[in-house]
Design a protein around this motif. Structure first.
Motif, short mmCIF file in Angstrom:
data_model
loop_
_atom_site.label_atom_id
_atom_site.label_comp_id
_atom_site.label_asym_id
_atom_site.label_seq_id
_atom_site.Cartn_x
_atom_site.Cartn_y
_atom_site.Cartn_z
N LYS A 305 0.96 -1.15 0.04
CA LYS A 305 0.18 0.01 0.02
C LYS A 305 0.96 1.15 0.04
CE LYS A 305 -4.53 -0.68 2.15
NZ LYS A 305 -5.08 -0.78 3.48
N ASP A 306 0.65 1.93 -0.94
CA ASP A 306 1.49 3.36 -0.99
C ASP A 306 2.84 3.01 -1.10
OD1 ASP A 306 -0.79 4.83 -0.27
OD2 ASP A 306 -0.45 4.64 1.77
N GLY A 307 3.31 1.98 -1.58
CA GLY A 307 4.66 1.83 -1.78
C GLY A 307 5.46 1.67 -0.53
N THR A 308 4.83 1.58 0.60
CA THR A 308 5.58 1.83 1.90
C THR A 308 6.05 0.29 2.39
OG1 THR A 308 4.37 3.67 2.34
CG2 THR A 308 5.58 2.75 4.10
N VAL A 309 7.51 0.30 2.54
CA VAL A 309 7.88 -1.17 3.21
C VAL A 309 8.83 -0.67 4.13
CG1 VAL A 309 9.21 -3.11 2.62
CG2 VAL A 309 7.90 -2.16 0.67
N HIS A 310 8.42 -1.66 5.74
CA HIS A 310 9.47 -1.08 6.74
C HIS A 310 10.37 -2.36 7.01
CE1 HIS A 310 6.47 1.78 7.93
NE2 HIS A 310 5.54 1.01 7.32
N ILE A 311 11.62 -2.10 7.57
CA ILE A 311 12.46 -3.05 7.70
C ILE A 311 13.00 -2.89 9.13
CG2 ILE A 311 14.10 -2.05 6.08
CD1 ILE A 311 15.17 -4.84 5.51
N ASP A 312 13.14 -4.02 10.00
CA ASP A 312 13.61 -3.87 11.24
C ASP A 312 14.57 -4.83 11.51
OD1 ASP A 312 10.64 -2.92 11.53
OD2 ASP A 312 12.01 -1.91 13.29
N ASN A 313 15.75 -4.61 12.41
CA ASN A 313 16.50 -5.91 12.49
C ASN A 313 16.34 -6.11 13.99
OD1 ASN A 313 18.51 -4.25 13.76
ND2 ASN A 313 19.43 -3.63 11.98
N LEU A 314 17.12 -7.23 14.20
CA LEU A 314 17.07 -7.60 15.54
C LEU A 314 17.45 -6.60 16.77
CD1 LEU A 314 16.11 -10.18 17.26
CD2 LEU A 314 18.47 -11.08 17.05
N GLU A 315 18.20 -5.84 16.58
CA GLU A 315 18.63 -4.94 17.39
C GLU A 315 17.43 -3.87 17.52
OE1 GLU A 315 22.04 -5.35 15.26
OE2 GLU A 315 22.11 -6.94 16.61
N TYR A 316 16.41 -4.06 16.81
CA TYR A 316 15.23 -3.37 16.70
C TYR A 316 15.56 -1.88 16.51
CZ TYR A 316 10.52 -3.14 17.49
OH TYR A 316 9.12 -3.17 17.30
N GLN A 317 16.32 -1.77 15.62
CA GLN A 317 16.47 -0.39 14.83
C GLN A 317 16.08 -0.54 13.46
OE1 GLN A 317 20.71 -0.67 15.13
NE2 GLN A 317 20.71 0.03 17.27
N GLU A 318 15.68 0.72 12.90
CA GLU A 318 15.22 0.57 11.35
C GLU A 318 16.64 0.29 10.89
OE1 GLU A 318 12.47 1.52 9.58
OE2 GLU A 318 11.38 1.69 11.39
N LYS A 334 22.71 -10.49 10.16
CA LYS A 334 21.71 -9.66 10.81
C LYS A 334 20.20 -10.33 10.33
CE LYS A 334 23.25 -5.00 11.37
NZ LYS A 334 23.64 -4.01 10.27
N GLU A 335 19.54 -10.63 11.29
CA GLU A 335 18.05 -11.13 11.04
C GLU A 335 17.25 -9.93 11.06
OE1 GLU A 335 16.68 -14.16 11.08
OE2 GLU A 335 18.55 -15.50 11.73
N VAL A 336 16.53 -9.87 9.87
CA VAL A 336 15.65 -8.51 9.81
C VAL A 336 14.15 -9.17 9.60
CG1 VAL A 336 17.39 -7.47 8.77
CG2 VAL A 336 15.62 -8.51 7.17
N ILE A 337 13.14 -8.14 9.69
CA ILE A 337 11.89 -8.51 9.48
C ILE A 337 11.35 -7.34 8.23
CG2 ILE A 337 9.40 -8.47 10.43
CD1 ILE A 337 10.28 -9.99 12.65
N ILE A 338 10.93 -7.71 7.26
CA ILE A 338 10.44 -7.12 6.29
C ILE A 338 8.89 -6.76 6.77
CG2 ILE A 338 10.15 -6.47 3.79
CD1 ILE A 338 12.65 -8.01 3.48
N TYR A 339 8.28 -5.74 6.74
CA TYR A 339 6.80 -5.46 6.80
C TYR A 339 6.25 -4.62 5.94
CZ TYR A 339 2.50 -3.84 8.38
OH TYR A 339 1.28 -3.60 8.66
N PHE A 340 5.20 -5.13 5.11
CA PHE A 340 4.47 -4.26 4.45
C PHE A 340 3.04 -4.43 4.57
CE2 PHE A 340 3.72 -6.74 0.60
CZ PHE A 340 4.81 -7.12 0.62
N GLU A 341 2.39 -3.37 4.01
CA GLU A 341 0.44 -3.58 4.20
C GLU A 341 0.35 -3.96 2.73
OE1 GLU A 341 -3.00 -1.35 5.92
OE2 GLU A 341 -0.98 -0.35 6.27
N LYS A 342 -0.34 -5.13 2.52
CA LYS A 342 -0.43 -5.47 1.04
C LYS A 342 -1.80 -4.63 0.29
CE LYS A 342 -0.65 -8.01 -2.97
NZ LYS A 342 -1.24 -9.36 -3.19
#
Ligand SMILES: C[S@@+](CC[C@H](N)C(=O)[O-])C[C@H]1O[C@@H](n2cnc3c(N)ncnc32)[C@H](O)[C@@H]1O
Length: 618
Positions: A305-318, A334-342
């Motif tokens: 949605k709106d082309g917005t993608v978030h990415i966080d890594n384990l240290e919990y920093q952007e 680094k382990e990351v989590i990529i998050y976006f709203e479809k």
């Protein structure tokens, strides 16, 4: 349990990410469940869909999602007056020809995965569990619980570094301990939720499920799980596969993961993102995975949605330095989590058009190939298909009809507010209203004589009979007044008419003039021709343009066959049968070429049609 990529240590990180982005929902799909640690953690919060193509993983998911802590084993206890684990551990097991683990993975088979005694016990216990289940002393959930416990324990006694491709030449102390089956840890929460467990390829299943949160934990290294955990698979399946080599590996069968190949993984991700019918997508990945993070983020943007993608890594920093993932120059793993709203909306063209495909968009999309470099909407019409397609390079709109082409061009290239302003001014100027004939005829006259522009034609079509855009042989717009008109819905459709793929090219060619072979490999050609056996508005009256005949249809088949021979993918919408008529030449041609005919179901409210697609996509 020792497992490559297990998320046991990252459960809080996943939870924190869900909280951080305010993600809410009822259902949670763990598409690459592995040990089902994530599913088990969230099973009290959501209805879980767990999946993995490995059968041992299916067993673990069944055990964890169908049980709440350790089951009671009531039937067994009643009958045997014993604790099932103590009973299984205390039996005397005598090997026979069924004892596959003993025969192949202990020193008897010249392999040192397990000591002889432990291998006998592993075999003996797995057969005992099967027998108890066959004799009805276990419920299904108890059966899977015991199998899962066995798998879990096997990993604690194996003489390996953790995977099963090779064994140590000398005995590790863990392997020398006497094997005992112990209850697997399963979290205890009120089982009010409904969970479903699958054992499929993720990209196949994604076409069949929908929900709120999709959690993706794909492999991110080159290691194939089917190879790494092949012995666990044999124990879970209880079969006697053909095995090969020093390590005695079973064949990977259909469980070869494309996520482990740098070249294929990106297409798999593109396909998952495209097909996902979930509001929120969370993906665990690593900065050293086979696909560079930047490329994944870029891909995700196409579907977000709106082309917005978030990415966080384990240290919990952007995650900051996107470029670094390409280089991997000594960067820490680094382990990351990529998050976006479809973005799940289907964009509906403001142009009402006979045969519009907006309502069938998702049904057709299911059959798209995994990768779409370029999408060519050859008979684009109102552009309901192409506008919705996310292609990595570009989308091409083409239509033979210059009037439709001009309207689509104008709708796409003009500022949306400007369009609504102009439309509303025109309506006001002529005093247009539903079924008001005189002002309609005044506008029609103006269009036919002096102001022949897309705005006037677009406004005319809103008020015309069944929204027909029809011309006489002198190219005069001749549709009479209808009962519909401008509405809030149309206004919304105008403002949302923005292509999902930023790069769109328009053309106004006869389908016979398109330069098909200049398109890159990875192009998907979509054809939505007039249907030979139904009477669409563009088919009768011919709009003052060329009509659609058997010859046109035949030529189209030739183009499709030609595309197929040049390794392009195509999809053609059509109907096989309608009101007692059958398109025989279509069926014969499709069968002769081994193209798939897929039923899409009924469409059209006035004259229901049995829509199909014909495609060369497997
Ligand atoms: C990183 S692990 C998941 C770990 C899991 N979250 C856990 O905590 O145990 C990746 C899993 O994906 C599965 N897998 C790989 N490719 C797949 C595919 N195409 N379809 C379904 N499962 C697949 C593997 O069998 C493996 O269990």
């Amino acid at each position: 349990m020792r497992y490559l990529g297990s998320k046991v240590k990252l459960l809080d990180f996943i939870q924190q990410t869900i909280t951080k982005y305010g993600i809410v929902g009822d259902s949670f799909c763990d598409l690459f469940a592995g040990t089902a640690s994530v599913s088990d953690f969230f099973k009290g919060q959501y209805d879980i869909i767990a999946n993995d193509f490995m059968y041992y993983s299916y067993v673990l998911s069944k055990a964890k999602l169908q049980n709440n802590g350790e089951p009671k084993f009531e039937r067994f206890t009643r009958e045997y007056k014993a604790d099932v684990f103590e009973w299984l551990n205390s039996q005397t097991y005598i090997p026979d020809e069924k004892y596959f683990i003993y025969e192949n993975y202990s020193p008897i088979g010249n392999r040192l995965f397990f000591t002889e005694d432990n291998a006998i016990k592993i075999d003996g216990i797995r057969f005992a569990i099967e027998e108890l289940y066959a004799n009805n002393f276990l419920s299904e959930s108890e059966y899977f619980y015991l199998k899962a416990s066995l798998i879990d324990c096997v990993t604690r006694y194996s003489n390996t570094s953790g995977t099963y491709e090779a064994f140590f030449k000398f005995w590790e102390s863990r392997a020398l301990k006497e094997f005992t089956i112990e209850p697997i840890e399963v979290s205890n929460c009120q089982l009010l939720r409904h969970h479903t467990i699958f054992n499929k390829n993720s990209n196949e299943l994604i076409r069949e499920v929908r929900g709120d949160i999709l959690y993706l934990d794909p492999p991110y290294t080159v290691t194939q799980y089917a190879s790494a955990y092949n012995i666990l698979e044999t124990i879970a399946r209880n079969d006697k596969p053909a095995i090969k080599g020093v390590g005695g590996k079973r064949d990977k069968g259909s469980c070869v993961s494309n996520y482990c190949y740098a070249k294929k993984a990106k297409d798999e991700f593109e396909d998952l993102f495209r097909q996902a019918q979930f509001k929120h997508i969370l993906m665990s990945y690593s900065n050293q995975g086979v696909v560079p993070l930047d490329e994944l983020i870029e891909l995700a943007r196409l579907f977000a949605k709106d082309g917005t993608v978030h990415i966080d890594n384990l240290e919990y920093q952007e995650y900051q330095n996107h470029r670094s993932s390409n280089k991997r120059n000594g960067e820490r793993l680094k382990e990351v989590i990529i998050y976006f709203e479809k973005d799940l909306n289907v964009i509906k063209s403001p142009l009402n058009y006979a045969g519009s495909k907006d309502r069938m968009y998702y049904a057709i999309q299911k059959h798209f190939p995994k990768h779409i470099d370029t999408f060519v909407d050859v008979m684009g019409g109102a552009f309901n298909m192409g506008i919705n397609v996310a292609a990595t390079r570009q989308v091409v709109y083409n239509d033979i009809n210059p009037y439709i082409y001009q309207i689509v061009n104008w709708l796409l290239s003009t500022d949306k507010e400007q369009i609504t302003q102009n439309v509303e001014n025109c309506i006001q100027h002529y005093g247009l209203g539903k079924a008001l004939e005189a002002p309609y005829l005044a506008l029609r006259n103006c269009y036919n004589t002096t102001e022949r522009n897309p705005l006037n034609l677009f406004v005319l079509h809103m008020y015309s009979f069944q929204n027909y855009i029809r011309f006489n042989s002198k190219q005069g717009f001749n549709t009479p007044i209808g009962v519909a008109g401008y509405s809030e819905d149309l206004k919304n459709r105008i403002s949302h008419f923005v292509p999902r793929t930023p790069n769109v090219i328009l053309s106004n060619l006869d389908y016979r003039e398109v330069d098909y072979l200049t398109y890159p490999q990875g192009t998907l050609f979509y054809f939505d021709p007039p249907y030979l056996i139904t009477k669409a508005a563009y088919n009768d009256g011919k709009r003052g343009l060329d009509g659609w005949s058997k010859e046109h249809e035949k030529f189209l088949y030739e183009i499709l066959s030609m595309l197929n021979s040049h390794n392009y993918h195509f999809i053609m919408s059509n109907v096989k049968e309608h009101k007692g008529r059958t398109n025989v030449q279509l069926i014969e041609w499709a069968h002769a070429n081994n193209f798939r005919i897929v039923e899409m179901g009924l469409s059209g409210w006035r004259y229901a049609k049995n829509e199909i697609i014909v495609t060369n996509i497997e």
